[in-house]
Design an enzyme around this catalytic site. Structure first.
Site, PDB file in Angstrom:
ATOM      1  N   ASP A  14       0.863  -1.173   0.000  1.00  0.00           N
ATOM      2  CA  ASP A  14       0.000   0.000   0.000  1.00  0.00           C
ATOM      3  C   ASP A  14       0.904   1.229   0.000  1.00  0.00           C
ATOM      4  OD1 ASP A  14       0.881   0.393   2.614  1.00  0.00           O
ATOM      5  OD2 ASP A  14      -1.109   0.274   3.513  1.00  0.00           O
ATOM      6  N   CYS A  71       3.229  -2.930   4.007  1.00  0.00           N
ATOM      7  CA  CYS A  71       2.430  -1.762   4.365  1.00  0.00           C
ATOM      8  C   CYS A  71       3.226  -0.993   5.413  1.00  0.00           C
ATOM      9  CB  CYS A  71       1.026  -2.148   4.843  1.00  0.00           C
ATOM     10  SG  CYS A  71       0.925  -3.163   6.321  1.00  0.00           S
ATOM     11  N   THR A  73       3.266  -0.965   8.731  1.00  0.00           N
ATOM     12  CA  THR A  73       3.795  -1.797   9.811  1.00  0.00           C
ATOM     13  C   THR A  73       3.901  -3.264   9.429  1.00  0.00           C
ATOM     14  OG1 THR A  73       1.612  -2.258  10.723  1.00  0.00           O
ATOM     15  CG2 THR A  73       2.786  -0.297  11.576  1.00  0.00           C
ATOM     16  N   GLY A  74       3.208  -3.683   8.395  1.00  0.00           N
ATOM     17  CA  GLY A  74       3.142  -5.087   8.017  1.00  0.00           C
ATOM     18  C   GLY A  74       1.999  -5.812   8.709  1.00  0.00           C
ATOM     19  N   GLY A  76      -1.419  -5.052   9.055  1.00  0.00           N
ATOM     20  CA  GLY A  76      -2.664  -5.187   8.295  1.00  0.00           C
ATOM     21  C   GLY A  76      -2.550  -6.190   7.165  1.00  0.00           C
ATOM     22  N   HIS A 104      11.282 -23.224   9.726  1.00  0.00           N
ATOM     23  CA  HIS A 104      10.358 -23.951  10.602  1.00  0.00           C
ATOM     24  C   HIS A 104       8.896 -23.871  10.174  1.00  0.00           C
ATOM     25  CE1 HIS A 104      13.258 -23.938  14.292  1.00  0.00           C
ATOM     26  NE2 HIS A 104      13.817 -24.437  13.204  1.00  0.00           N
ATOM     27  N   HIS A 139       8.941 -30.331  11.906  1.00  0.00           N
ATOM     28  CA  HIS A 139       8.100 -29.163  11.604  1.00  0.00           C
ATOM     29  C   HIS A 139       6.901 -29.538  10.729  1.00  0.00           C
ATOM     30  CE1 HIS A 139      11.179 -26.881  13.540  1.00  0.00           C
ATOM     31  NE2 HIS A 139      12.081 -27.361  12.705  1.00  0.00           N
TER      32      HIS A 139
END
Length: 168
Positions: A14, A71, A73-74, A76, A104, A139
């Site tokens: 974004d 975005c 902050t990452g 959303g 992992h 894992h």
């Protein structure tokens, strides 16, 4: 490392992630990693769910092996992308996180914060995420549990939003 056409990386952002996305694309290009840029294409205000959905849908459809979302902050982007069955989006703020989420969790979408992670750190995270293989083994049990949970709680419908570039 990525080795075939299925592993083309779809990249979306974004307005808050646009500047970092430009650095990420240059890095991918310098490594000869195939990518598809779904936008956005400026710092003009747009809504991140449109772009996260395009990347997540490409993975669900098998058109992309991995994706990158950015975005401010990452947060959303990671919230919406992780709603899709088979998409394992990891918001990473350190190189160690980028490495471990591949090793992992077999992460197939890297999420970054364009306003909280500097360019050099983001490129280090990207490098770790690109080159670290999934370890498998013990894992696989956790990934199997994730698949079981997804099947139990998701009807895997497709969200088809309007074109994000067309004003409403």
């Amino acid at each position: 490392m990525l080795t075939n056409a299925h592993d083309r990386i779809w990249v979306g952002c974004d307005h808050g992630g646009y500047e970092l996305k430009e650095h990420i694309l240059k890095s991918l290009e310098s490594r000869s990693v195939a990518f598809h840029d779904v936008g956005c294409y400026s710092t003009g205000i747009v809504r991140y769910p449109y772009f996260a959905a395009q990347v997540a849908e490409a993975i669900v459809r098998g058109e992309a092996g991995r994706g990158i979302l950015i975005c401010s902050t990452g947060i959303g982007m990671s919230i919406i992308a992780n709603r899709y069955r088979g998409v394992r989006t990891s918001l990473c703020t350190s190189t160690y996180m980028g490495k471990m989420t591949r090793a992992h969790n077999d992460s197939n979408v890297l999420c970054l914060g364009g306003k909280i992670t500097g360019v050099f750190e983001a490129l280090d995270i990207l490098d770790a995420w690109l080159v670290t293989p999934y370890e498998g083994g013990r894992h696989d049990i956790s990934l199997g549990l994730i698949r079981d949970a997804e099947a139990a709680i998701s009807d895997c419908g497709v969200w088809e939003p309007a074109d994000p570039m067309v004003p409403r």
